[in-house]
Design a protein around this motif. Structure first.
Motif, short mmCIF file in Angstrom:
data_model
loop_
_atom_site.label_atom_id
_atom_site.label_comp_id
_atom_site.label_asym_id
_atom_site.label_seq_id
_atom_site.Cartn_x
_atom_site.Cartn_y
_atom_site.Cartn_z
N MET A 86 74.63 66.92 33.30
CA MET A 86 73.66 66.69 34.26
C MET A 86 72.70 65.62 33.83
O MET A 86 72.40 65.48 32.66
N ALA A 87 72.21 64.94 34.81
CA ALA A 87 71.34 63.79 34.50
C ALA A 87 69.91 64.27 34.38
O ALA A 87 69.48 65.21 35.04
N THR A 88 69.21 63.64 33.55
CA THR A 88 67.82 64.03 33.38
C THR A 88 67.00 63.39 34.50
O THR A 88 67.22 62.25 34.89
N PRO A 89 66.10 64.17 35.05
CA PRO A 89 65.31 63.60 36.15
C PRO A 89 64.43 62.47 35.65
O PRO A 89 63.86 62.54 34.58
N VAL A 90 64.36 61.41 36.46
CA VAL A 90 63.55 60.22 36.15
C VAL A 90 62.29 60.32 37.01
O VAL A 90 62.35 60.52 38.21
N ALA A 91 61.18 60.14 36.36
CA ALA A 91 59.91 60.20 37.09
C ALA A 91 59.75 58.94 37.94
O ALA A 91 60.10 57.85 37.50
N PRO A 92 59.25 59.09 39.16
CA PRO A 92 59.07 57.89 39.99
C PRO A 92 57.98 57.00 39.39
O PRO A 92 57.09 57.47 38.70
N PRO A 93 58.11 55.67 39.63
CA PRO A 93 57.10 54.77 39.07
C PRO A 93 55.73 55.09 39.67
O PRO A 93 55.62 55.56 40.80
N PRO A 94 54.67 54.86 38.91
CA PRO A 94 53.33 55.15 39.44
C PRO A 94 53.01 54.22 40.62
O PRO A 94 53.38 53.05 40.63
N THR A 95 52.38 54.74 41.61
CA THR A 95 52.01 53.92 42.77
C THR A 95 50.58 53.42 42.58
O THR A 95 49.73 54.12 42.05
N THR A 96 50.36 52.19 43.02
CA THR A 96 49.01 51.61 42.94
C THR A 96 48.46 51.50 44.35
O THR A 96 49.18 51.17 45.30
N VAL A 97 47.22 51.80 44.47
CA VAL A 97 46.56 51.72 45.77
C VAL A 97 45.52 50.61 45.68
O VAL A 97 44.70 50.59 44.76
N ALA A 98 45.56 49.67 46.63
CA ALA A 98 44.58 48.58 46.65
C ALA A 98 43.27 49.12 47.21
O ALA A 98 43.22 49.69 48.28
N VAL A 99 42.22 48.95 46.44
CA VAL A 99 40.90 49.39 46.87
C VAL A 99 40.17 48.17 47.40
O VAL A 99 40.01 47.19 46.68
N PRO A 100 39.74 48.20 48.69
CA PRO A 100 39.05 47.02 49.21
C PRO A 100 37.71 46.82 48.51
O PRO A 100 37.02 47.76 48.15
N GLN A 101 37.39 45.54 48.34
CA GLN A 101 36.12 45.19 47.71
C GLN A 101 34.99 45.36 48.73
O GLN A 101 35.18 45.13 49.91
N PRO A 102 33.82 45.75 48.28
CA PRO A 102 32.70 45.90 49.23
C PRO A 102 32.30 44.54 49.79
O PRO A 102 32.39 43.52 49.11
N PHE A 103 31.87 44.52 51.07
CA PHE A 103 31.45 43.27 51.72
C PHE A 103 30.08 42.86 51.20
O PHE A 103 29.14 43.64 51.19
N VAL A 104 29.99 41.62 50.75
CA VAL A 104 28.72 41.07 50.28
C VAL A 104 28.40 39.88 51.18
O VAL A 104 29.10 38.88 51.14
N PRO A 105 27.36 39.99 52.02
CA PRO A 105 27.05 38.86 52.91
C PRO A 105 26.58 37.65 52.12
O PRO A 105 25.87 37.78 51.13
N GLN A 106 27.00 36.48 52.57
CA GLN A 106 26.63 35.23 51.93
C GLN A 106 25.50 34.58 52.74
O GLN A 106 25.49 34.66 53.96
N PRO A 107 24.56 33.91 52.07
CA PRO A 107 23.51 33.21 52.82
C PRO A 107 24.12 32.06 53.61
O PRO A 107 25.16 31.52 53.23
#
Length: 84
Positions: free
Chosen positions: A1-22
């Motif tokens: 029997m094959a050994t179970p392989v763990a799925p690759p870690p998933t990355t979640v993109a976190v949006p950057q906070p909006f910084v208004p420009q002058p």
């Protein structure tokens, strides 16, 4: 029997906070045009009468000092009223 392989870690993109420009500032300040002086002089009459007969014919007589067409040469007694 094959050994179970763990799925690759998933990355979640976190949006950057909006910084208004002058707002952008123009590199050169706008020029302000100063008011222009008037080209007409108040001492220049807008009418000319070579003599009192011409002033009367035009319906302008008597002429008072400061009126268009008044001239001291038409005011014989120098009282400010020409072609009396």
């Amino acid at each position: 029997m094959a050994t179970p392989v763990a799925p690759p870690p998933t990355t979640v993109a976190v949006p950057q906070p909006f910084v208004p420009q002058p707002p952008a500032v123009p590199a050169v300040a706008p020029t302000i045009n100063p008011p222009q002086p008037t080209t007409t002089s108040p001492t220049v009459p807008s009418a000319y009468y070579p003599n009192c007969a011409a002033a009367r014919a035009a319906g302008a007589a008597p002429l008072h000092r400061g009126d268009p067409g008044y001239s001291s040469k038409l005011d014989r007694d120098n009282d400010g009223i020409a072609c009396e």
